[in-house]
Write an enzyme that holds these catalytic residues in place. Structure first.
Site, PDB file in Angstrom:
ATOM      1  CG  LEU A 296       7.126   2.438   6.804  1.00  0.00           C
ATOM      2  CD1 LEU A 296       6.691   3.236   5.584  1.00  0.00           C
ATOM      3  CD2 LEU A 296       7.615   1.051   6.388  1.00  0.00           C
ATOM      4  CG  ASP A 297      13.740   1.671   9.621  1.00  0.00           C
ATOM      5  OD1 ASP A 297      13.155   1.320  10.661  1.00  0.00           O
ATOM      6  OD2 ASP A 297      14.481   0.920   8.952  1.00  0.00           O
ATOM      7  CE  LYS A 298      14.994  11.770  10.831  1.00  0.00           C
ATOM      8  NZ  LYS A 298      16.022  12.394  11.661  1.00  0.00           N
TER       9      LYS A 298
ATOM     10  CE  LYS B 252      16.715   0.972   6.395  1.00  0.00           C
ATOM     11  NZ  LYS B 252      16.436   2.022   7.363  1.00  0.00           N
TER      12      LYS B 252
END
Ligand code: URA
Length: 240
Positions: A104-106, A189
């Protein structure tokens, strides 16, 4: 299959092999209730009772944890600058070989599995296995209902990449629930960007049949239950 005692202890605890050897020489380890000082003693993990400092080690071939990932930590096993998801493991859950199954992205929060079972991670993540992943995206404005159609048709990203079909449902308050099967870099996104929206917050709430436990606060984790890992348990747990 029998295993060397120091190796077995290192695989079941946070101790390195060297520290496990030292613990054995320091008489902190018993095998079937008898102190054992030889690091190369062979033990049968399924049948011998090994204890460290009087605490029996429950043999687990693999571990599976559900993490509610907070924002601000990276999905990696190590990073020279950033805090990683492994830094969130409490001492009793640590052992060598654990990694996040997927990324997962930061700034993305929510469901992330930590495991040391490469096969399980592969089955969960491979696009060929068709495991749905569901996210709640908070957008910079209220989404139009036609995002559902766009996701259902398959969105083309700005760089020309064509995404597989997905699902999107508007939830109100600038939010949408989206389900996709792939895991391309920044995929959700970029899908919304292609439709003219900016994702201001993203949370993963489901992977396949596995839902994020609402009792877990951000940054908390717990072992998966047997019901949550049926395939794994069918394969690995001895039926009595
Ligand atoms: N899609 C994204 O854009 N980010 C994530 O972290 C996961 C899916």
């Amino acid at each position: 299959m029998k295993e060397r005692l120091d190796k077995f202890i290192a695989s079941q605890t946070a101790l390195s092999r060297r520290d496990a050897g030292k613990a054995i020489r320091d008489k902190r380890v018993t095998v079937n209730e008898i102190v054992c000082r030889a690091v190369d003693t062979k033990v049968d993990p399924e049948n011998d009772l090994v204890a460290l400092d009087g605490q029996a080690l429950t043999y687990r071939r693999h571990v599976y944890y559900m993490l509610n990932k907070p924002a601000g930590v990276v999905s990696a096993t190590e990073d020279s600058r950033e805090k990683t998801v492994l830094d969130l493991l409490p001492p009793q859950y640590r052992r060598s070989g654990i990694f996040p199954a997927g990324r997962l992205d930061k700034d993305t929060t929510g469901l992330l599995i930590l495991t040391d079972d490469g096969d399980y991670a592969h089955r969960m993540l491979s696009p060929k296995k068709h495991v749905d992943k569901t996210y709640i995206a908070t957008l910079d404005r209220e989404p139009d209902v036609d995002i559902a159609e766009a996701f259902a048709k398959g969105i083309t990203l700005a760089d020309g990449t064509v995404c597989q079909q997905g699902q999107a449902v508007c939830l109100g308050n600038h939010r949408a629930e989206v389900t996709i099967r792939e895991g391309k870099y920044h995929q959700v996104k970029r899908m919304f960007a292609a439709l003219g929206y900016k994702v201001v917050a993203l949370e993963r709430i489901r992977i396949g049949a596995l839902s994020l436990d609402k009792m877990l606060k951000k940054g908390e984790l717990r072992p998966l239950t047997e019901a949550e890992t049926p395939l794994v348990f069918d394969r690995y747990v001895k039926k009595s």
